[in-house]
Write a protein that holds these residues in place. Structure first.
Motif, PDB file in Angstrom:
ATOM      1  N   LYS A 135      38.199  22.200  50.861  1.00 57.30           N
ATOM      2  CA  LYS A 135      38.020  22.288  52.311  1.00 57.30           C
ATOM      3  C   LYS A 135      37.017  23.379  52.699  1.00 57.30           C
ATOM      4  O   LYS A 135      36.718  23.546  53.875  1.00 57.30           O
ATOM      5  CB  LYS A 135      39.364  22.573  52.992  1.00 57.30           C
ATOM      6  N   SER A 136      36.516  24.106  51.725  1.00 60.33           N
ATOM      7  CA  SER A 136      35.665  25.258  52.012  1.00 60.33           C
ATOM      8  C   SER A 136      34.315  24.858  52.590  1.00 60.33           C
ATOM      9  O   SER A 136      33.541  24.152  51.927  1.00 60.33           O
ATOM     10  CB  SER A 136      35.441  26.063  50.726  1.00 60.33           C
ATOM     11  N   PRO A 137      33.979  25.317  53.799  1.00 64.94           N
ATOM     12  CA  PRO A 137      32.646  25.036  54.341  1.00 64.94           C
ATOM     13  C   PRO A 137      31.551  25.720  53.534  1.00 64.94           C
ATOM     14  O   PRO A 137      30.416  25.229  53.483  1.00 64.94           O
ATOM     15  CB  PRO A 137      32.710  25.580  55.771  1.00 64.94           C
ATOM     16  N   ARG A 138      31.875  26.862  52.871  1.00 65.13           N
ATOM     17  CA  ARG A 138      30.868  27.526  52.045  1.00 65.13           C
ATOM     18  C   ARG A 138      30.473  26.654  50.859  1.00 65.13           C
ATOM     19  O   ARG A 138      29.294  26.563  50.513  1.00 65.13           O
ATOM     20  CB  ARG A 138      31.392  28.879  51.544  1.00 65.13           C
ATOM     21  N   ARG A 139      31.436  26.002  50.232  1.00 66.41           N
ATOM     22  CA  ARG A 139      31.107  25.148  49.087  1.00 66.41           C
ATOM     23  C   ARG A 139      30.259  23.950  49.522  1.00 66.41           C
ATOM     24  O   ARG A 139      29.374  23.515  48.789  1.00 66.41           O
ATOM     25  CB  ARG A 139      32.390  24.703  48.381  1.00 66.41           C
ATOM     26  N   ARG A 140      30.526  23.432  50.697  1.00 59.57           N
ATOM     27  CA  ARG A 140      29.693  22.335  51.203  1.00 59.57           C
ATOM     28  C   ARG A 140      28.243  22.803  51.372  1.00 59.57           C
ATOM     29  O   ARG A 140      27.296  22.118  50.964  1.00 59.57           O
ATOM     30  CB  ARG A 140      30.233  21.838  52.540  1.00 59.57           C
ATOM     31  N   GLU A 141      28.080  23.971  51.974  1.00 59.52           N
ATOM     32  CA  GLU A 141      26.735  24.511  52.186  1.00 59.52           C
ATOM     33  C   GLU A 141      26.014  24.732  50.861  1.00 59.52           C
ATOM     34  O   GLU A 141      24.824  24.433  50.724  1.00 59.52           O
ATOM     35  CB  GLU A 141      26.824  25.842  52.943  1.00 59.52           C
ATOM     36  N   LEU A 142      26.735  25.254  49.884  1.00 54.89           N
ATOM     37  CA  LEU A 142      26.112  25.559  48.599  1.00 54.89           C
ATOM     38  C   LEU A 142      25.724  24.286  47.851  1.00 54.89           C
ATOM     39  O   LEU A 142      24.657  24.235  47.223  1.00 54.89           O
ATOM     40  CB  LEU A 142      27.056  26.420  47.757  1.00 54.89           C
ATOM     41  N   LEU A 143      26.556  23.264  47.910  1.00 51.57           N
ATOM     42  CA  LEU A 143      26.189  22.005  47.268  1.00 51.57           C
ATOM     43  C   LEU A 143      24.967  21.383  47.935  1.00 51.57           C
ATOM     44  O   LEU A 143      24.066  20.858  47.257  1.00 51.57           O
ATOM     45  CB  LEU A 143      27.363  21.030  47.292  1.00 51.57           C
ATOM     46  N   ARG A 144      24.932  21.445  49.255  1.00 55.11           N
ATOM     47  CA  ARG A 144      23.743  20.923  49.950  1.00 55.11           C
ATOM     48  C   ARG A 144      22.492  21.701  49.562  1.00 55.11           C
ATOM     49  O   ARG A 144      21.388  21.143  49.487  1.00 55.11           O
ATOM     50  CB  ARG A 144      23.953  20.992  51.470  1.00 55.11           C
ATOM     51  N   GLN A 145      22.666  22.985  49.311  1.00 57.58           N
ATOM     52  CA  GLN A 145      21.529  23.843  48.947  1.00 57.58           C
ATOM     53  C   GLN A 145      20.839  23.346  47.680  1.00 57.58           C
ATOM     54  O   GLN A 145      19.612  23.473  47.545  1.00 57.58           O
ATOM     55  CB  GLN A 145      22.025  25.279  48.751  1.00 57.58           C
ATOM     56  N   ILE A 146      21.607  22.794  46.728  1.00 54.47           N
ATOM     57  CA  ILE A 146      21.001  22.296  45.491  1.00 54.47           C
ATOM     58  C   ILE A 146      20.889  20.770  45.486  1.00 54.47           C
ATOM     59  O   ILE A 146      20.667  20.153  44.444  1.00 54.47           O
ATOM     60  CB  ILE A 146      21.765  22.789  44.244  1.00 54.47           C
ATOM     61  N   GLY A 147      21.023  20.167  46.668  1.00 52.87           N
ATOM     62  CA  GLY A 147      20.736  18.751  46.817  1.00 52.87           C
ATOM     63  C   GLY A 147      21.810  17.807  46.313  1.00 52.87           C
ATOM     64  O   GLY A 147      21.508  16.659  45.973  1.00 52.87           O
ATOM     65  N   VAL A 148      23.056  18.264  46.272  1.00 51.60           N
ATOM     66  CA  VAL A 148      24.152  17.402  45.804  1.00 51.60           C
ATOM     67  C   VAL A 148      24.718  16.614  46.975  1.00 51.60           C
ATOM     68  O   VAL A 148      25.075  17.185  48.012  1.00 51.60           O
ATOM     69  CB  VAL A 148      25.267  18.227  45.137  1.00 51.60           C
ATOM     70  N   ASP A 149      24.794  15.305  46.812  1.00 48.57           N
ATOM     71  CA  ASP A 149      25.365  14.420  47.824  1.00 48.57           C
ATOM     72  C   ASP A 149      26.851  14.256  47.520  1.00 48.57           C
ATOM     73  O   ASP A 149      27.219  13.911  46.390  1.00 48.57           O
ATOM     74  CB  ASP A 149      24.661  13.069  47.773  1.00 48.57           C
ATOM     75  N   PHE A 150      27.719  14.512  48.493  1.00 42.81           N
ATOM     76  CA  PHE A 150      29.151  14.494  48.211  1.00 42.81           C
ATOM     77  C   PHE A 150      29.940  13.839  49.324  1.00 42.81           C
ATOM     78  O   PHE A 150      29.494  13.720  50.467  1.00 42.81           O
ATOM     79  CB  PHE A 150      29.671  15.922  47.978  1.00 42.81           C
TER      80      PHE A 150
END
Length: 206
Positions: free
Chosen positions: A13-28
């Motif tokens: 549920k972490s918004p930080r993890r979402r931001e970090l995955l987007r930073q390296i281009g991971v679609d989730f």
């Protein structure tokens, strides 16, 4: 747009993890675990008696990934790679979790003031029925904080959904004099280690 098989499930549920995955281009796609309700949480975050912080964060992260896999199967969702993570703040061998309220947040920050602590983030990538896991450890040193500064910080919303009662990506960045390790790991997802695990699972990043 990336192919469908390059999307992963994020069991967090972490918004930080979402931001970090987007930073390296991971679609989730978010695959939420239940943290409360009549049947209780999908994964208990209670420590076992005598459990070391390193063992705790590894166990909880593994259990999150396993629970997410069972949810995927129960809901008959398309099978994709699952990523789960857990972050633990450790001071003098004791885990500092998320503060329940202002009094606990103030106490946590007082204990961190002028001290060095560790931040452990474990990551599991579950792919094709197998789980690969890595744990990254960083050290963080706080400046000496006045009681007025601590109270002002705890009057904001920032401390209350974060392990250790602070967010390195926010106002608390002005408290920190030194970091050794991974800035993104302290935020909740060490990107170098995460990228290695995702690549092993066949997720193309670049």
């Amino acid at each position: 747009m990336k192919p469908a098989d390059q999307k992963i499930y994020l069991a967090s549920k972490s918004p930080r993890r979402r931001e970090l995955l987007r930073q390296i281009g991971v679609d989730f796609i978010l695959l939420m675990l239940r943290d409360q309700g009549p049947r209780g949480p999908d994964v208990s975050e209670e420590m076992y008696a005598g459990e070391a912080p390193e063992d705790y964060v590894v166990r909880v992260t593994h259990e999150k990934a396993a629970a997410a896999w069972q949810i995927l199967l129960a809901r008959r969702l398309p099978q994709r790679t699952i990523l789960a993570a857990d972050t633990t703040v450790v001071l003098d061998g004791d885990i500092l979790g998320k503060p329940a309220g202002r009094t606990e947040a103030v106490t946590m920050l007082q204990s961190l003031s002028g001290r060095t602590h560790q931040v452990l983030t474990s990551v599991v990538v579950h792919h094709d029925g197998e789980a690969q896991q890595l744990t990254q450890t960083s050290t963080v040193t706080f400046a000496a904080l006045s009681d007025d500064m601590i109270r002002a910080y705890c009057a904001t919303s920032e401390p209350y959904d974060k392990a250790g009662g602070y967010g390195i990506q926010g106002l608390a960045s002005m408290f920190i004099t030194d970091i050794t390790g991974s800035h993104s790991g302290i935020m909740g997802l060490p990107l170098f280690e995460t990228a290695q695990l995702l690549k092993q699972a066949g997720i193309k990043l670049l």
